[in-house]
Design an enzyme around this catalytic site. Structure first.
Site, PDB file in Angstrom:
ATOM      1  N   ASP A  25       4.782  -3.119  10.702  1.00 26.21           N
ATOM      2  CA  ASP A  25       6.266  -3.091  10.801  1.00 26.21           C
ATOM      3  C   ASP A  25       6.882  -3.545  11.797  1.00 26.21           C
ATOM      4  O   ASP A  25       8.098  -3.254  12.493  1.00 26.21           O
ATOM      5  CB  ASP A  25       6.956  -1.975  10.130  1.00 26.21           C
ATOM      6  N   LYS A 130       5.856  -3.427   2.018  1.00 30.19           N
ATOM      7  CA  LYS A 130       5.826  -1.932   1.402  1.00 30.19           C
ATOM      8  C   LYS A 130       7.029  -1.419   1.301  1.00 30.19           C
ATOM      9  O   LYS A 130       8.175  -1.643   2.348  1.00 30.19           O
ATOM     10  CB  LYS A 130       4.888  -1.092   2.489  1.00 30.19           C
ATOM     11  N   CYS A 163       6.056   5.083  10.412  1.00 25.87           N
ATOM     12  CA  CYS A 163       4.869   4.306   9.493  1.00 25.87           C
ATOM     13  C   CYS A 163       3.731   4.388  10.184  1.00 25.87           C
ATOM     14  O   CYS A 163       2.615   4.168   9.255  1.00 25.87           O
ATOM     15  CB  CYS A 163       5.757   2.997   9.301  1.00 25.87           C
TER      16      CYS A 163
HETATM   17  C1  C5J Z   1       9.136   2.561  10.368  1.00 25.76           C
HETATM   18  C2  C5J Z   1      10.989   3.692  10.004  1.00 25.76           C
HETATM   19  N1  C5J Z   1       8.422   1.463  10.321  1.00 25.76           N
HETATM   20  N2  C5J Z   1      11.054   4.280  11.221  1.00 25.76           N
HETATM   21  N3  C5J Z   1      10.217   2.677   9.564  1.00 25.76           N
HETATM   22  O1  C5J Z   1       8.406   3.255  11.236  1.00 25.76           O
HETATM   23  O2  C5J Z   1      11.941   4.022   9.236  1.00 25.76           O
END
Ligand code: C5J
Length: 224
Positions: A25, A130, A163
């Site tokens: 991400d 995702k 994540c």
């Molecule tokens: C991720 C989030 N990618 N913190 N998402 O960690 O909402």
């Protein structure tokens, strides 16, 4: 031929042909102002430090011929894959799907959903979209890894305790050895970053191993 990654709680032998780099991400929505991360009240500049180590590991992984997988958190434009419990959070004007400076927040196809340019995927590198925090939930990541008989995951990205952690927990339960690359991860909450890493390597490595970009790059350079 197996090489060894210096890591905690113990060095980890790995076979590069069965190892994948999974970058979680690293999207504009989390790293740049005006996206999902900022909409939740976070200081997104705290994630910038993870980009150069991520890039260095990415370069080393590509040079070593590893499978490189990128993930992106986000939702379909009609929000059909976003549960109400997720949509209801945050300020009403800055929730998932609302318009923002980088397009609709956390929506596939919008500028904010893109991976930051420094870490842009190359053609042929799988990009896993995702809807959840974990990269295995409602995705084909398990099939992508199985097709290459992957056994070890080198994991980096953002955020450490959300994540990255969820994905490592999912992967650990599926039998993968996970090495989290500490300096190539980041969090909006520095103490959660530290706690997240501590949880992974505690109790003999209950979720996996923790290493750093220098050690991983050195190990990838030694493999062969
Ligand atoms: C991720 C989030 N990618 N913190 N998402 O960690 O909402």
């Amino acid at each position: 031929m197996p090489s060894v990654i210096e890591a905690q709680p113990s060095p980890l032998p790995f076979d590069a042909s069965r190892t994948a780099l999974v970058i979680i991400d690293m999207q504009r929505d989390f790293l740049e102002p005006g996206g999902f991360g900022e909409s939740l009240g976070n200081d997104v500049s705290l994630l910038a430090a993870a980009v150069p180590p991520c890039r260095a590991v990415l370069d080393a992984a590509r040079a070593a011929g590893l499978l490189v997988v990128h993930t992106r958190e986000g939702h379909c434009p009609d929000l059909s894959d976003a549960p109400p419990a997720k949509l209801e959070r945050g300020e009403p004007t800055a929730r998932i799907g609302q318009p923002g400076p980088m397009g609709r927040i956390l929506i596939r196809g919008e500028p904010g959903h893109d991976i930051v340019p420094a870490l842009a995927p190359r053609p042929g590198e799988p990009v896993v979209d995702k809807p959840g925090k974990g990269a295995f939930y409602a995705t084909d990541l398990a099939d992508i890894l199985a097709a290459r008989t992957i056994a070890t995951l080198l994991v980096c990205g953002v955020t450490t305790e959300v994540c990255v952690h969820t994905t490592v927990r999912e992967a650990n339960d599926r039998g993968y050895r996970c090495v989290v690359i500490a300096d190539a991860c980041g969090s909006y909450i520095p103490e959660f970053h530290e706690a997240g890493l501590a949880m992974i390597k505690a109790q003999g490595g209950i979720f996996g191993w923790v290493s750093d970009s220098g050690s991983v790059i050195a190990a990838l350079g030694r493999h062969g």
